[in-house]
Design a protein around this motif. Structure first.
Motif, PDB file in Angstrom:
ATOM      1  N   GLU A 146       2.539 -30.626  -3.056  1.00 28.72           N
ATOM      2  CA  GLU A 146       3.037 -30.880  -4.424  1.00 28.72           C
ATOM      3  C   GLU A 146       3.246 -32.428  -4.401  1.00 28.72           C
ATOM      4  N   SER A 147       3.441 -33.078  -3.018  1.00 27.77           N
ATOM      5  CA  SER A 147       3.429 -34.437  -3.238  1.00 27.77           C
ATOM      6  C   SER A 147       2.295 -35.283  -3.851  1.00 27.77           C
ATOM      7  N   LEU A 148       1.299 -34.669  -3.882  1.00 26.11           N
ATOM      8  CA  LEU A 148      -0.163 -35.445  -4.259  1.00 26.11           C
ATOM      9  C   LEU A 148       0.127 -35.498  -5.814  1.00 26.11           C
ATOM     10  N   ASP A 149      -0.753 -36.526  -6.351  1.00 27.76           N
ATOM     11  CA  ASP A 149      -0.562 -37.010  -7.773  1.00 27.76           C
ATOM     12  C   ASP A 149      -0.922 -35.754  -8.653  1.00 27.76           C
ATOM     13  N   LYS A 150      -2.012 -35.207  -8.407  1.00 29.18           N
ATOM     14  CA  LYS A 150      -2.571 -34.130  -9.458  1.00 29.18           C
ATOM     15  C   LYS A 150      -2.169 -33.040  -9.282  1.00 29.18           C
ATOM     16  N   ILE A 151      -1.340 -32.731  -8.230  1.00 28.56           N
ATOM     17  CA  ILE A 151      -0.846 -31.521  -8.450  1.00 28.56           C
ATOM     18  C   ILE A 151       0.738 -31.205  -8.854  1.00 28.56           C
ATOM     19  N   GLU A 152       0.929 -30.230  -9.534  1.00 24.62           N
ATOM     20  CA  GLU A 152       2.231 -30.042 -10.381  1.00 24.62           C
ATOM     21  C   GLU A 152       2.917 -29.153  -9.414  1.00 24.62           C
ATOM     22  N   SER A 153       2.284 -27.769  -8.986  1.00 23.38           N
ATOM     23  CA  SER A 153       3.154 -27.036  -7.967  1.00 23.38           C
ATOM     24  C   SER A 153       1.986 -26.194  -7.254  1.00 23.38           C
ATOM     25  N   ALA A 154       2.516 -25.734  -6.073  1.00 20.80           N
ATOM     26  CA  ALA A 154       1.755 -24.873  -5.149  1.00 20.80           C
ATOM     27  C   ALA A 154       2.542 -23.915  -4.520  1.00 20.80           C
ATOM     28  N   ARG A 155       1.423 -23.169  -4.064  1.00 19.96           N
ATOM     29  CA  ARG A 155       2.166 -21.817  -3.347  1.00 19.96           C
ATOM     30  C   ARG A 155       1.201 -21.665  -2.140  1.00 19.96           C
ATOM     31  N   VAL A 156       1.849 -21.400  -0.800  1.00 18.78           N
ATOM     32  CA  VAL A 156       1.325 -21.052   0.512  1.00 18.78           C
ATOM     33  C   VAL A 156       1.530 -20.037   0.976  1.00 18.78           C
ATOM     34  N   HIS A 157       0.475 -19.193   1.562  1.00 17.95           N
ATOM     35  CA  HIS A 157       0.702 -17.948   2.034  1.00 17.95           C
ATOM     36  C   HIS A 157      -0.007 -17.913   3.465  1.00 17.95           C
ATOM     37  N   LEU A 158       0.655 -17.817   4.637  1.00 21.44           N
ATOM     38  CA  LEU A 158       0.074 -17.891   5.873  1.00 21.44           C
ATOM     39  C   LEU A 158       0.063 -16.466   6.412  1.00 21.44           C
ATOM     40  N   VAL A 159      -0.911 -16.086   7.243  1.00 23.22           N
ATOM     41  CA  VAL A 159      -1.004 -14.787   8.034  1.00 23.22           C
ATOM     42  C   VAL A 159      -1.275 -15.282   9.363  1.00 23.22           C
ATOM     43  N   LEU A 160       0.064 -15.096  10.113  1.00 21.57           N
ATOM     44  CA  LEU A 160      -0.312 -15.222  11.771  1.00 21.57           C
ATOM     45  C   LEU A 160      -0.072 -14.167  12.466  1.00 21.57           C
ATOM     46  N   PRO A 161      -1.232 -13.657  13.003  1.00 23.55           N
ATOM     47  CA  PRO A 161      -1.140 -12.221  13.837  1.00 23.55           C
ATOM     48  C   PRO A 161      -0.335 -12.647  15.049  1.00 23.55           C
ATOM     49  N   GLU A 162       0.410 -11.459  15.669  1.00 24.54           N
ATOM     50  CA  GLU A 162       1.083 -11.735  16.411  1.00 24.54           C
ATOM     51  C   GLU A 162       0.142 -11.806  17.928  1.00 24.54           C
ATOM     52  N   PRO A 163       0.515 -12.517  18.736  1.00 21.50           N
ATOM     53  CA  PRO A 163      -0.253 -12.612  20.030  1.00 21.50           C
ATOM     54  C   PRO A 163      -0.686 -11.502  20.805  1.00 21.50           C
ATOM     55  N   ARG A 164      -1.864 -11.273  21.556  1.00 21.75           N
ATOM     56  CA  ARG A 164      -2.046 -10.172  22.289  1.00 21.75           C
ATOM     57  C   ARG A 164      -2.212 -10.484  23.705  1.00 21.75           C
ATOM     58  N   LEU A 165      -2.204  -9.606  24.492  1.00 22.38           N
ATOM     59  CA  LEU A 165      -2.472  -9.600  26.053  1.00 22.38           C
ATOM     60  C   LEU A 165      -4.054 -10.410  26.275  1.00 22.38           C
ATOM     61  N   TYR A 166      -5.051  -9.776  25.515  1.00 18.04           N
ATOM     62  CA  TYR A 166      -6.404 -10.496  25.556  1.00 18.04           C
ATOM     63  C   TYR A 166      -6.844 -11.408  24.630  1.00 18.04           C
ATOM     64  N   VAL A 167      -7.330 -12.331  24.761  1.00 20.33           N
ATOM     65  CA  VAL A 167      -7.685 -13.564  23.601  1.00 20.33           C
ATOM     66  C   VAL A 167      -8.752 -12.873  22.635  1.00 20.33           C
ATOM     67  N   ASP A 168      -9.680 -11.896  23.088  1.00 17.57           N
ATOM     68  CA  ASP A 168     -10.693 -11.440  22.306  1.00 17.57           C
ATOM     69  C   ASP A 168     -10.181 -10.507  21.414  1.00 17.57           C
ATOM     70  N   GLN A 169      -8.967  -9.975  21.569  1.00 15.51           N
ATOM     71  CA  GLN A 169      -8.237  -9.081  20.680  1.00 15.51           C
ATOM     72  C   GLN A 169      -7.652  -9.568  19.559  1.00 15.51           C
ATOM     73  N   GLU A 170      -7.080 -10.841  19.685  1.00 20.91           N
ATOM     74  CA  GLU A 170      -6.354 -11.604  18.713  1.00 20.91           C
ATOM     75  C   GLU A 170      -7.065 -11.963  17.456  1.00 20.91           C
ATOM     76  N   ALA A 171      -6.494 -11.263  16.389  1.00 25.36           N
ATOM     77  CA  ALA A 171      -7.017 -11.736  15.028  1.00 25.36           C
ATOM     78  C   ALA A 171      -7.053 -12.950  14.656  1.00 25.36           C
TER      79      ALA A 171
END
Length: 512
Positions: A146-171
């Motif tokens: 929102e600090s950018l000149d051309k932006i009046e308002s913004a919304r951000v949605h993050l999806v952070l999957p929980e860590p897994r035991l094996y890296v190849d199983q993480e989303a």
């Protein structure tokens, strides 16, 4: 006191007399002007006595606007809403006091960031901390965008999957950004790419291709954004094309200026096409001189062996194994010596190692096309050699120089460019317009002269019926006509002889 009222009555009577002399249109205009003045004065007085409202906060979210208006109702402070409820206005004299009171209540709340971690609650679990961290991270990203000149308002949605035991199983982590662009503004691909990389580099393990950006209308803005590699490749291609065109322009100007100075301006046309090699190459080469040798290593091995023989060896049996006393006569002995020498010498010729780095942008091949006026065909060889030397043609690169002779147009043979439709009809249209204006001016002058003559005759001859004077109110022009007629009638009645002499004089002047 009586004199004052007399003056007032006198002024009122004068005003009444003047009002009676006005026409209906004049009365309507004056009445409208007076009414408009009174209304303006009333609005001015009401605006001065009314409260002046100023914006307390603008660009508020629905939640903050609802909380602030509820608090203002509790404090019994008058307010107004504008911009669809996103702006709250309060009386100007209470603006700063109300703002301090609301700040003490923690309003407006806005978007929460990492200040959420300034206070902790007892019994907070890891899941609660993870949700709080996700909320705080989203809030910080919203503030930054929102600090950018051309932006009046913004919304951000993050999806952070929980860590897994094996890296190849993480989303993979993903993000969605909703932007409300200011009216009249439009985001470029570079600006959208900047927002995407801002979000991707602010979240751990979030790749730019997993960030989606849409605007307030639901348009997908991040769909047509090229990757960083393709953008860098595109910029590099643009730079390479600029280098190519600059080289071709320089070569072309060098040849063209030379031919213009020798053959004359307009006697030749030059075009240059260059193929450049933008590959960065490193070359290595080694040269040996067989006549010059240098000892690199020398290895020498020497062996010496000496052996002796005292007699024959004893044979098996009793006689030979029983010890006996040695006689006084000695037995015969023999000895031998051997020597061996090996030497290995390693030679190396004179070696020259060369490392060459070919800079990008070298000329790979160049072609030059030159058209010359056929009057200089006798100087073909000189022109070809001059062009080759001017552009630096190299046979190893298979450069080609093509020179052709043909007839050029001379200035006398040049045909005038075809006139456009506007240019073709401009002169006739101008003459026609001038003629029409002249006729119109002449007609207006004749009409004005005729109107003046008719007006004079009407003043003398026109009879105004008494019924019309009674039925309607006279205009100023009619009053003037009536007054002139009355004076003429009076003059005829008092001096008929003088009037007859004047009319006789007019008739004599008209006959002349």
């Amino acid at each position: 006191m009586n004199s004052f009222w007399e003056r007032v009555q006198h002024w009122l009577q004068l005003a009444k007399n003047r009002w009676s002399l006005l026409t209906l249109n004049q009365k309507v205009l004056i009445s409208g002007a007076v009414l408009l003045t009174l209304v303006s004065l009333g609005m001015l007085l009401s605006s001065q006595t009314a409260k002046n409202y100023e914006p307390l906060y603008s660009g508020l979210s629905v939640e903050d606007a609802a909380a602030i208006t509820k608090k203002l109702d509790e404090l019994k402070i008058s307010y107004r809403l504008s911009d669809e409820g996103s702006t709250i206005l309060v009386p100007s004299e209470q603006k700063y006091q109300v703002r301090l009171q609301l700040a003490g209540e923690g309003l407006p709340k806005g978007t929460a960031g990492f200040e959420l971690f300034q206070s902790t609650s007892f019994g907070e679990t890891e899941t609660d901390k993870r949700v709080k961290y996700l909320t705080a991270l989203q809030g910080e990203l919203v503030r930054t965008i929102e600090s950018l000149d051309k932006i009046e308002s913004a919304r951000v949605h993050l999806v952070l999957p929980e860590p897994r035991l094996y890296v190849d199983q993480e989303a993979p982590a993903t993000a969605s950004v909703v932007l409300k662009v200011k009216i009249g503004e439009e985001l470029t691909n570079r600006e959208i790419s900047g927002i995407v990389h801002l979000v991707a580099n602010s979240v751990e393990k979030l790749k730019p291709e997993n960030v989606v950006v849409v605007d307030q209308y639901g348009n997908l803005l991040s769909a047509d954004i090229p990757s960083a590699d393709s953008m860098a490749s595109a910029e590099l291609s643009v730079q390479q094309m600029a280098v190519k065109r600059q080289l071709e322009r320089e070569k072309q100007q060098a040849v063209q200026s030379m031919l213009d100075a020798t053959l004359g301006p307009g006697k030749s046309v030059v075009r240059v096409n260059a193929e450049l090699n933008f590959d960065e190459v490193e070359q290595y080469s080694q040269d040996f001189d067989p006549e010059q040798r240098v000892v690199v290593s020398k290895h020498t091995v020497e062996e010496s062996n000496t052996s002796s023989n005292t007699g024959a060896a004893a044979s098996p049996g009793v006689d030979t194994n029983v010890p006996t006393y040695q006689g006084t006569e000695g037995q015969g002995t023999s000895s031998s010596t051997s020597e061996k020498t090996e030497q290995t010498v390693n030679y190396e010729g004179d070696k020259v190692e060369t490392k060459t780095k070919v800079a990008p942008g070298a000329i790979k091949r160049m072609t030059v096309a030159v058209l010359v006026d056929e009057g200089f065909e006798s100087k073909r060889e000189e022109i070809v050699e001059a062009v080759k030397n001017a552009v630096g043609a190299d046979e190893k690169r298979n450069d080609s120089v093509y020179v052709s002779f043909m007839k050029f147009q001379t200035p006398t043979e040049e045909t005038a460019p075809p006139a456009s439709t506007w240019q073709k009809y401009m002169l006739p249209a101008g003459l026609g317009a001038t003629l029409v204006i002249a006729v119109l001016l002449f007609w207006l002058a004749r009409r004005r002269k005729a109107q003046e003559q008719e007006g004079f005759e009407a003043l003398v001859d026109e009879e105004i019926p008494i019924e019309s004077l009674v039925e309607r109110e006279l205009t100023p022009e009619e009053r003037e006509k009536l007054k002139i007629r009355e004076e003429i009638d009076k003059l005829i009645d008092e001096n008929p002889a003088d009037v007859a002499q004047i009319i006789r004089t007019w008739l004599l002047e008209e006959k002349r």
